[in-house]
Design a protein around this motif. Sequence first.
Motif, mmCIF file in Angstrom:
data_model
loop_
_atom_site.group_PDB
_atom_site.id
_atom_site.type_symbol
_atom_site.label_atom_id
_atom_site.label_comp_id
_atom_site.label_asym_id
_atom_site.label_seq_id
_atom_site.Cartn_x
_atom_site.Cartn_y
_atom_site.Cartn_z
ATOM 1 N N SER A 1 -4.061 0.920 -10.658
ATOM 2 C CA SER A 1 -3.938 0.200 -9.392
ATOM 3 C C SER A 1 -3.108 -1.053 -9.594
ATOM 4 O O SER A 1 -2.976 -1.554 -10.720
ATOM 5 C CB SER A 1 -5.317 -0.183 -8.846
ATOM 6 O OG SER A 1 -5.988 -1.064 -9.737
ATOM 7 N N ARG B 1 0.830 -1.203 0.000
ATOM 8 C CA ARG B 1 0.000 0.000 0.000
ATOM 9 C C ARG B 1 0.870 1.261 0.000
ATOM 10 O O ARG B 1 0.619 2.207 -0.760
ATOM 11 C CB ARG B 1 -0.919 -0.012 1.225
ATOM 12 C CG ARG B 1 -1.986 1.070 1.225
ATOM 13 C CD ARG B 1 -2.868 0.956 2.466
ATOM 14 N NE ARG B 1 -3.448 -0.369 2.588
ATOM 15 C CZ ARG B 1 -4.545 -0.768 1.953
ATOM 16 N NH1 ARG B 1 -5.167 0.063 1.131
ATOM 17 N NH2 ARG B 1 -5.011 -1.992 2.129
ATOM 18 N N TYR C 1 -4.729 -1.678 -4.619
ATOM 19 C CA TYR C 1 -4.086 -0.458 -4.164
ATOM 20 C C TYR C 1 -4.074 0.571 -5.300
ATOM 21 O O TYR C 1 -3.575 0.281 -6.396
ATOM 22 C CB TYR C 1 -2.649 -0.714 -3.737
ATOM 23 C CG TYR C 1 -2.475 -1.888 -2.803
ATOM 24 C CD1 TYR C 1 -2.891 -1.836 -1.479
ATOM 25 C CD2 TYR C 1 -1.888 -3.064 -3.265
ATOM 26 C CE1 TYR C 1 -2.712 -2.912 -0.620
ATOM 27 C CE2 TYR C 1 -1.705 -4.148 -2.427
ATOM 28 C CZ TYR C 1 -2.127 -4.072 -1.107
ATOM 29 O OH TYR C 1 -1.965 -5.136 -0.270
ATOM 30 N N CYS D 1 2.498 1.768 -3.446
ATOM 31 C CA CYS D 1 1.575 2.256 -4.477
ATOM 32 C C CYS D 1 1.168 3.705 -4.244
ATOM 33 O O CYS D 1 0.873 4.438 -5.197
ATOM 34 C CB CYS D 1 0.354 1.359 -4.553
ATOM 35 S SG CYS D 1 0.702 -0.276 -5.261
ATOM 36 N N ASP D 2 1.163 4.134 -2.994
ATOM 37 C CA ASP D 2 0.842 5.532 -2.689
ATOM 38 C C ASP D 2 1.813 6.494 -3.352
ATOM 39 O O ASP D 2 1.461 7.654 -3.622
ATOM 40 C CB ASP D 2 0.878 5.762 -1.173
ATOM 41 C CG ASP D 2 -0.389 5.300 -0.476
ATOM 42 O OD1 ASP D 2 -1.396 5.048 -1.169
ATOM 43 O OD2 ASP D 2 -0.363 5.184 0.769
ATOM 44 N N HIS E 1 -6.232 -7.515 -2.017
ATOM 45 C CA HIS E 1 -6.367 -6.073 -1.853
ATOM 46 C C HIS E 1 -6.031 -5.397 -3.178
ATOM 47 O O HIS E 1 -5.159 -5.850 -3.918
ATOM 48 C CB HIS E 1 -5.417 -5.528 -0.773
ATOM 49 C CG HIS E 1 -5.722 -6.017 0.609
ATOM 50 N ND1 HIS E 1 -6.861 -5.656 1.294
ATOM 51 C CD2 HIS E 1 -5.042 -6.832 1.439
ATOM 52 C CE1 HIS E 1 -6.869 -6.240 2.481
ATOM 53 N NE2 HIS E 1 -5.769 -6.956 2.598
#
Length: 231
Positions: free
Chosen positions: A209, A86, A227, A89-90, A225
Amino acid sequence: MAEGGAFRRYGIYVVPEGEFYEAASAWLGWDTAAGVTLPHPEVEGLPGDPADLTATPRKYGFHGTIKPPFRLAEGTDAEALDAAARAFCDDRPPVEIPALEVRRLGGFVAIVPAEPSPALSGLAGATVAALDAFRAPPSGAELARRRKSGLTDRQDRLLRDWGYPYVMEEFRFHLTLTGKLPLDDAETARAALARHFAPLLPAPFRIASLCLVGEDAEGLFHLVHRYTLAG
């Protein structure tokens, strides 16, 4: 669907969304997002039954590999992997592919970028490196199995360094549609699938994503998930 550490392997994939994903998942017969099997569509001109043509890639679902599946390293867990993926990817921007096409890659058929994408290759290489602390080293049996296909010296080095021979400069993004077929059958399948997917291929194809996926005890992959690439 398995949860957390119940998955035996994890990977980072591009998993498309919308009508494109739904049609390709139906073709393969497995929906990783919903975790359900699907009936195959009728496609004219195929060299065989869709269930047979898709037997090998079905368990992976419709995807493009970014970081190939790996077992968790000792001392790591799924929650830490989730947090690291996460955070990664941010900081990474989306990637846009101008056009996709259905192509034969040796004996199998896949959807690929019509032209190479340095941005996507860069994203894949960065993902492989950033999350590699979570990857357990391959066993001797795994190394031997990979080497059976005949690797170059560079590919063998990548296998030893990153657990997979087709990463970094050897990376070629593809969304697999069939298993390996005789060349004539593969070309026949390519032509049929090109017609089938022609109205569904997004142009441009925006990769906004990345997804953490997990392999369950039966060998089926599930989307764990998604992201957003928010950089």
